[in-house]
Design a protein around this motif. Structure first.
Motif, PDB file in Angstrom:
ATOM      1  N   MET A 632      57.817  19.774  66.873  1.00 22.40           N
ATOM      2  CA  MET A 632      57.885  19.470  65.440  1.00 22.40           C
ATOM      3  C   MET A 632      57.075  20.476  64.629  1.00 22.40           C
ATOM      4  O   MET A 632      57.537  20.988  63.604  1.00 22.40           O
ATOM      5  CB  MET A 632      57.373  18.048  65.182  1.00 22.40           C
ATOM      6  CG  MET A 632      58.284  16.944  65.686  1.00 22.40           C
ATOM      7  SD  MET A 632      57.518  15.290  65.576  1.00 22.40           S
ATOM      8  CE  MET A 632      57.421  15.079  63.794  1.00 22.40           C
ATOM      9  N   ALA A 633      55.862  20.777  65.106  1.00 20.16           N
ATOM     10  CA  ALA A 633      54.995  21.708  64.386  1.00 20.16           C
ATOM     11  C   ALA A 633      55.637  23.079  64.285  1.00 20.16           C
ATOM     12  O   ALA A 633      55.595  23.732  63.234  1.00 20.16           O
ATOM     13  CB  ALA A 633      53.640  21.791  65.083  1.00 20.16           C
ATOM     14  N   GLN A 634      56.262  23.544  65.375  1.00 22.03           N
ATOM     15  CA  GLN A 634      56.877  24.868  65.353  1.00 22.03           C
ATOM     16  C   GLN A 634      58.214  24.881  64.630  1.00 22.03           C
ATOM     17  O   GLN A 634      58.738  25.952  64.310  1.00 22.03           O
ATOM     18  CB  GLN A 634      56.997  25.411  66.781  1.00 22.03           C
ATOM     19  CG  GLN A 634      55.646  25.766  67.369  1.00 22.03           C
ATOM     20  CD  GLN A 634      55.727  26.471  68.709  1.00 22.03           C
ATOM     21  OE1 GLN A 634      54.987  26.126  69.625  1.00 22.03           O
ATOM     22  NE2 GLN A 634      56.581  27.465  68.856  1.00 22.03           N
ATOM     23  N   SER A 635      58.762  23.709  64.353  1.00 24.70           N
ATOM     24  CA  SER A 635      59.970  23.625  63.523  1.00 24.70           C
ATOM     25  C   SER A 635      59.624  23.642  62.040  1.00 24.70           C
ATOM     26  O   SER A 635      60.511  23.801  61.196  1.00 24.70           O
ATOM     27  CB  SER A 635      60.754  22.341  63.849  1.00 24.70           C
ATOM     28  OG  SER A 635      61.182  22.339  65.191  1.00 24.70           O
ATOM     29  N   GLY A 636      58.329  23.434  61.725  1.00 26.34           N
ATOM     30  CA  GLY A 636      57.904  23.410  60.332  1.00 26.34           C
ATOM     31  C   GLY A 636      57.683  22.012  59.801  1.00 26.34           C
ATOM     32  O   GLY A 636      57.539  21.818  58.594  1.00 26.34           O
ATOM     33  N   SER A 637      57.636  21.028  60.687  1.00 22.57           N
ATOM     34  CA  SER A 637      57.458  19.636  60.281  1.00 22.57           C
ATOM     35  C   SER A 637      55.999  19.211  60.365  1.00 22.57           C
ATOM     36  O   SER A 637      55.226  19.748  61.171  1.00 22.57           O
ATOM     37  CB  SER A 637      58.297  18.727  61.182  1.00 22.57           C
ATOM     38  OG  SER A 637      58.012  17.359  60.958  1.00 22.57           O
ATOM     39  N   PHE A 638      55.605  18.254  59.549  1.00 23.81           N
ATOM     40  CA  PHE A 638      54.342  17.559  59.749  1.00 23.81           C
ATOM     41  C   PHE A 638      54.480  16.694  60.995  1.00 23.81           C
ATOM     42  O   PHE A 638      55.591  16.451  61.482  1.00 23.81           O
ATOM     43  CB  PHE A 638      54.005  16.713  58.532  1.00 23.81           C
ATOM     44  CG  PHE A 638      53.475  17.504  57.348  1.00 23.81           C
ATOM     45  CD1 PHE A 638      53.734  18.864  57.219  1.00 23.81           C
ATOM     46  CD2 PHE A 638      52.741  16.881  56.349  1.00 23.81           C
ATOM     47  CE1 PHE A 638      53.252  19.589  56.138  1.00 23.81           C
ATOM     48  CE2 PHE A 638      52.253  17.593  55.260  1.00 23.81           C
ATOM     49  CZ  PHE A 638      52.510  18.951  55.157  1.00 23.81           C
ATOM     50  N   VAL A 639      53.338  16.210  61.516  1.00 18.45           N
ATOM     51  CA  VAL A 639      53.355  15.523  62.809  1.00 18.45           C
ATOM     52  C   VAL A 639      52.652  14.170  62.729  1.00 18.45           C
ATOM     53  O   VAL A 639      51.754  13.968  61.900  1.00 18.45           O
ATOM     54  CB  VAL A 639      52.680  16.389  63.898  1.00 18.45           C
ATOM     55  CG1 VAL A 639      53.460  17.670  64.118  1.00 18.45           C
ATOM     56  CG2 VAL A 639      51.233  16.692  63.535  1.00 18.45           C
ATOM     57  N   PRO A 640      53.049  13.229  63.614  1.00 21.55           N
ATOM     58  CA  PRO A 640      52.398  11.918  63.656  1.00 21.55           C
ATOM     59  C   PRO A 640      51.075  11.984  64.408  1.00 21.55           C
ATOM     60  O   PRO A 640      51.029  11.828  65.631  1.00 21.55           O
ATOM     61  CB  PRO A 640      53.425  11.039  64.388  1.00 21.55           C
ATOM     62  CG  PRO A 640      54.191  11.998  65.236  1.00 21.55           C
ATOM     63  CD  PRO A 640      54.224  13.289  64.504  1.00 21.55           C
ATOM     64  N   ALA A 641      50.011  12.258  63.704  1.00 18.90           N
ATOM     65  CA  ALA A 641      48.678  12.361  64.297  1.00 18.90           C
ATOM     66  C   ALA A 641      47.655  12.294  63.181  1.00 18.90           C
ATOM     67  O   ALA A 641      47.991  12.373  61.999  1.00 18.90           O
ATOM     68  CB  ALA A 641      48.539  13.674  65.077  1.00 18.90           C
ATOM     69  N   LYS A 642      46.409  12.128  63.583  1.00 17.45           N
ATOM     70  CA  LYS A 642      45.338  12.194  62.591  1.00 17.45           C
ATOM     71  C   LYS A 642      44.977  13.641  62.301  1.00 17.45           C
ATOM     72  O   LYS A 642      44.713  14.025  61.166  1.00 17.45           O
ATOM     73  CB  LYS A 642      44.111  11.438  63.105  1.00 17.45           C
ATOM     74  CG  LYS A 642      43.100  11.130  62.027  1.00 17.45           C
ATOM     75  CD  LYS A 642      42.100  10.101  62.523  1.00 17.45           C
ATOM     76  CE  LYS A 642      41.212   9.616  61.368  1.00 17.45           C
ATOM     77  NZ  LYS A 642      40.269   8.577  61.835  1.00 17.45           N
ATOM     78  N   GLU A 643      45.000  14.470  63.355  1.00 20.67           N
ATOM     79  CA  GLU A 643      44.780  15.907  63.215  1.00 20.67           C
ATOM     80  C   GLU A 643      45.535  16.605  64.333  1.00 20.67           C
ATOM     81  O   GLU A 643      45.697  16.064  65.425  1.00 20.67           O
ATOM     82  CB  GLU A 643      43.288  16.265  63.334  1.00 20.67           C
ATOM     83  CG  GLU A 643      42.411  15.806  62.200  1.00 20.67           C
ATOM     84  CD  GLU A 643      40.953  16.170  62.444  1.00 20.67           C
ATOM     85  OE1 GLU A 643      40.689  16.920  63.421  1.00 20.67           O
ATOM     86  OE2 GLU A 643      40.093  15.700  61.694  1.00 20.67           O
ATOM     87  N   MET A 644      45.984  17.840  64.069  1.00 18.41           N
ATOM     88  CA  MET A 644      46.580  18.649  65.128  1.00 18.41           C
ATOM     89  C   MET A 644      46.314  20.116  64.839  1.00 18.41           C
ATOM     90  O   MET A 644      46.561  20.600  63.736  1.00 18.41           O
ATOM     91  CB  MET A 644      48.089  18.420  65.242  1.00 18.41           C
ATOM     92  CG  MET A 644      48.750  19.287  66.321  1.00 18.41           C
ATOM     93  SD  MET A 644      50.502  18.933  66.542  1.00 18.41           S
ATOM     94  CE  MET A 644      50.914  20.113  67.842  1.00 18.41           C
ATOM     95  N   THR A 645      45.810  20.817  65.853  1.00 17.17           N
ATOM     96  CA  THR A 645      45.650  22.266  65.809  1.00 17.17           C
ATOM     97  C   THR A 645      46.404  22.825  67.007  1.00 17.17           C
ATOM     98  O   THR A 645      46.254  22.317  68.127  1.00 17.17           O
ATOM     99  CB  THR A 645      44.171  22.663  65.894  1.00 17.17           C
ATOM    100  OG1 THR A 645      43.454  22.057  64.821  1.00 17.17           O
ATOM    101  CG2 THR A 645      44.016  24.175  65.804  1.00 17.17           C
TER     102      THR A 645
END
Length: 861
Positions: A632-645
């Motif tokens: 999802m992150a590499q598709s350009g989407s936000f993700v279901p999490a509190k934080e993601m790096t």
């Protein structure tokens, strides 16, 4: 058997189209004969007759021409091709009517709306092999897309198969000889059983002209054999659709180095586009994220998920666009409202290009173009680069809108040959003939009154029927008053019908006017259609920018609805997720608590997460979750999490689940080993690898040995970020500076076990298989006997795969978490509260804040 001229014409046409079912136009029907008639009657359940009445002579069946589209669609869905032979000459002329095949409809070139799905492309692909290099050319005639790929080296075939699975095309062309034909047939039978195969022997002499007819030289493939593949595909499209196809004017190169590679197994296992249950969209990542309002947007979102990005700059551009839409509810709502008014530009333009568009299509185009000015105005103040680029790419077409507003009625009929599609005051000649047609009743009434007065026949009336045209009817009682200028036309029981020279002239004028009106309206319509075609390329480009806006707004809508956050990019190879949630499972668990989990993968401290614990406790869900959030992150989407790096990964590999490959005769274990072999062959240090229960398809010690060897190879040779789930808890002795043990938190109360679905540091020392059997409902005496056998085996066993003793328990501080459903962040917050020092109001406010935090971790607003 002596054949009529018509049957000779049929056979000559059929001989030119041996691979297609021939729909042969005879009056108001399309007829099929001989083997075609037998096949169609069987497939569509039609009555099989014969032209002479004798079934042994000429088998025959037919369908009404006005309902042919639905019958053709059914045949196409079954993988057949249909050649449509229309009457070209005047049916009323003497002699045999001329007939020609005007188009060939195949699964990959069908353009009928009833056969296409708005939310997905209808691709046709071609494979060409030359000196161990593979070329793939593909197109969607309905949208004008065309692209190609070149594959070489040891991974060439697998990369080609992966691309075919993404395309899921209904028709595949094989050009020349294919050395791996058996392997290709097995793949198609297993993954794409409905794909129709077409064969082309070689290139044609003028193949280069085909390329320059559609594309500029700069966009052509560098390799000549790839150019040939694209040219042969284009030639096939021209041969079937039979138009110049000028809307296919942009050639795209499928550059694998620009995208995160998802192989066939990963696409299936993660249920990104198609679910494992029935291959549908429901309960897929696409289903969760799809809030698009246009068909173009829905198709583009599918592409973004199937081809995630590698470029950090491009990922950030998408995330910036989503962020601006997510932060501005009013902007997002307005853009989506305008998008909702836009029809499927791409397919509308294709129907205009190939000449199948009707007046309703032009009304849809007018409404779509009319929505562009307010959409463009609303985007005037956007700041995200991708949004600014889209706003600049949306052109306005005031002249076309004005033309369509002046020319086409608001609610036209479907047929172009029945008139009623052009507005009044658009064309003077048309208005004149309409005036004649409109006033005909009044003129007839005046003529009837005048004839009554001249003849004295009070019962005289003027009528019309299709056989005799206009007539004057006089009853027997007035027969002696009929003047000599009346010419007898028909005798009835109680009346005589006559005509006059004046009435004949009137009939010619009226009937000619109706025919002329239809002719003029059709001519005007085709002129309007040609005017629009001149702007076809600019409208296509506008459609592409609208699709981008629609997808970005859709991803922002999903982020807002499900409490997603913007992921942050890193450059050190890490994937760090805090309170991550599975985007699909959390949507399905409407009544249960979804437990979020953390992930820390990097090349310094944790390259391999070795996850132990019982089946059914959530290991597979957790691992899929990490893969999906990365995708999802590499598709350009936000993700279901509190934080993601995260650092972008080059490939995602998954070895999850078990299934027999019955088509190729492979067992579950062989399928598993094939998938593992692919991973060990192609994974790199920048890959993300998901391995679930390796070795369970064989004996315990064989499986355990294979699992240990695979982990060692990943650790020492590949260095990919790896999630390795196993029920072989004996492997936990492998923990070192880069392999870390994790397990599923389990809470035991006597014989009862609760799986808390929390991933914690440490290792499991039990498999809990019998507990799972109890949960599944096995008879009590069976599970009790199983426990007795297990106790006996454990007492007798003293065999280990390694000389090292496995860890006996999780570290003390983490063992305390075994009974906790709370995320560490929430637990720490609760423990830090000084409840006795809080006022009732402060306690209530703090409780509310904690509730909101829990809702956020569950993905609820």
């Amino acid at each position: 058997m002596e054949l009529t001229p018509m049957m000779q014409q049929y056979l000559e046409t059929k001989n030119r189209h041996p691979d297609e079912i021939l729909f042969f136009r005879l009056g108001d029907f399309y007829e099929m004969f001989f083997d075609d008639a037998k096949l169609v009657s069987r497939e569509l359940g039609l009555t099989l007759t014969s032209r002479s009445g004798n079934k042994e002579k000429t088998p025959m069946c037919g369908v009404p021409y006005h309902a042919a589209e639905s019958y053709i669609a059914k045949l196409i869905n079954k993988g057949y091709k249909v050649a449509i032979a229309e009457q070209i000459g005047d049916p009323k002329a003497k002699g045999l009517t001329k007939r020609e095949v005007i188009k060939i409809v195949t699964p990959g070139t069908v353009l009928a709306e009833s056969s296409l799905h708005d939310a997905q492309n209808n691709y046709i692909a071609l494979i060409f092999e030359e000196e161990e290099a593979l070329a793939l050319a593909a197109a969607d005639v309905s949208t004008g897309e065309c692209f190609y790929g070149v594959y070489e080296g040891k991974a060439a075939r697998q990369m080609l198969f992966d691309e075919l699975y993404r395309l899921m095309m209904p028709e595949l062309i094989l050009m020349g000889e294919i050395a791996f034909r058996d392997e290709l047939d097995e793949f198609l039978a297993l993954r794409m059983p409905k794909c129709a195969l077409t064969h082309r022997k070689a290139v044609f002499p003028d193949w280069k002209l085909r390329l320059t007819q559609h594309f500029d030289k700069d966009s052509l493939p560098r390799r000549e054999f790839a150019q040939k593949a694209v040219a042969v595909l284009l030639d096939y499209l021209h041969e079937t659709v039979k138009t110049d196809l000028s809307h296919i004017n942009r050639l795209i190169y499928l550059d694998a180095s620009a995208n995160l590679v998802l192989d066939t197994y990963t696409l299936r296992n993660l249920e990104i586009i198609r679910n494992l249950r029935d291959g549908g969209k429901k309960d897929t990542l696409l289903d969760v994220l799809d809030f698009t309002k246009t068909a173009m947007g829905s198709r583009l979102l599918r592409k973004w998920l199937e081809y995630p990005l590698l470029s950090r700059e491009k990922i950030e551009r998408r995330l910036d666009g989503v962020a601006e839409f997510a932060a501005d509810f009013s902007l997002r709502e307005d853009v989506q409202a305008h998008c909702r008014e836009i029809f499927d530009f791409e397919r509308l333009l294709t129907r205009i290009e190939v000449g199948t568009a009707n007046a309703r299509d032009l009304v849809a185009l007018k409404l779509s173009l009319g929505a562009l000015p307010p959409l463009k105005a609303r985007l005037a103040a956007v700041s995200a680069p991708l949004l600014r680029e889209a706003e600049g790419g949306v052109a306005l077409f005031e002249e076309i809108v004005s033309l369509l507003e002046r020319a086409i009625v608001e609610e036209p009929g479907i047929s172009l040959r029945e008139g009623g599609i052009i507005k009044e005051n658009y064309d003077a000649e048309l208005d004149e003939y309409r005036h004649i047609s409109h006033d005909s009743k009044k003129m007839l009434q005046q003529m009837e009154e005048r004839e009554k007065e001249l003849t004295g026949i009070k019962t005289l009336k003027i009528g019309y029927n299709k056989v005799f045209g206009y007539y004057i009817e006089v009853r027997r009682s007035g027969a002696d008053l009929v003047p000599e200028r009346y010419i007898r036309k028909q005798t009835l029981a109680n009346a005589e019908r006559y005509i006059t020279e004046e009435l004949k002239e009137f009939e010619t004028k009226i009937l000619g006017a109706q025919e002329k009106i239809v002719q003029i309206e059709y001519r005007l319509f085709t002129e309007i259609r040609e005017t629009i075609k001149a702007d076809l390329s600019r409208i296509q480009q506008t459609a592409q920018h609208i699709a981008v806006l629609d997808v970005l707004a859709s991803l922002a809508e999903a982020a807002n609805n499900y409490n997603y956050v913007r992921p942050k990019l890193a450059a050190n190879g890490e994937i760090s997720i805090r309170d991550g949630r599975h985007p699909l499972v959390e949507r399905i668990l409407t009544n249960d608590l979804f437990v979020p989990n953390d992930t820390e993968l990097n090349h310094q401290e944790c390259e391999v997460m070795l996850i132990t614990g019982p089946n059914m406790a959530g290991k597979s869900t957790y691992m899929r979750q990490v893969a999906l959030l990365t995708l999802m992150a590499q598709s350009g989407s936000f993700v279901p999490a509190k934080e993601m790096t995260f650092s972008p990964v080059d490939r995602i590999f998954t070895r999850i689940g078990a299934s027999d490959d019955l088509v190729s005769g492979q067992s579950t274990f062989m399928v598993e080993m094939n998938e593992v072999a692919q991973i060990l062959k192609y994974a790199t240090k920048d890959s993300l690898v998901i391995l679930d229960e390796i070795g369970r398809g064989t004996s315990t010690f064989d499986g355990m040995s294979i699992a240990r060897a695979v982990v060692e190879y990943m650790r020492s040779k590949i260095h990919a970020k790896t999630l390795f789930a196993t029920h072989y808890h004996e492997l936990t002795d492998m923990e070192d500076e880069r392999i870390k043990n994790y397990c599923i938190a389990v809470k035991e109360r006597g014989a009862k076990v609760a799986f808390l679905r929390r991933i914690i540091r440490g290792s499991a020392d039990k498999s809990y298989g019998i507990h799972v059997a109890r949960l599944a409902g096995l008879p009590k005496n069976v599970t009790q006997r199983a426990q007795e056998i297990l106790d006996e085996i454990e007492q007798c066993a003293g065999i280990a795969v390694s000389s090292k003793a496995p860890e006996q328990a999780a570290p003390q501080e983490e063992a305390a978490l075994m009974g906790s459903l709370f995320a560490p962040s929430l637990r720490d917050t609760i423990l830090s509260l000084d409840v006795m020092a809080m006022t009732p109001l402060e306690a209530l406010n703090e409780l509310y804040r904690l509730q909101q935090q829990v809702k956020g971790e569950e993905g609820k607003r």
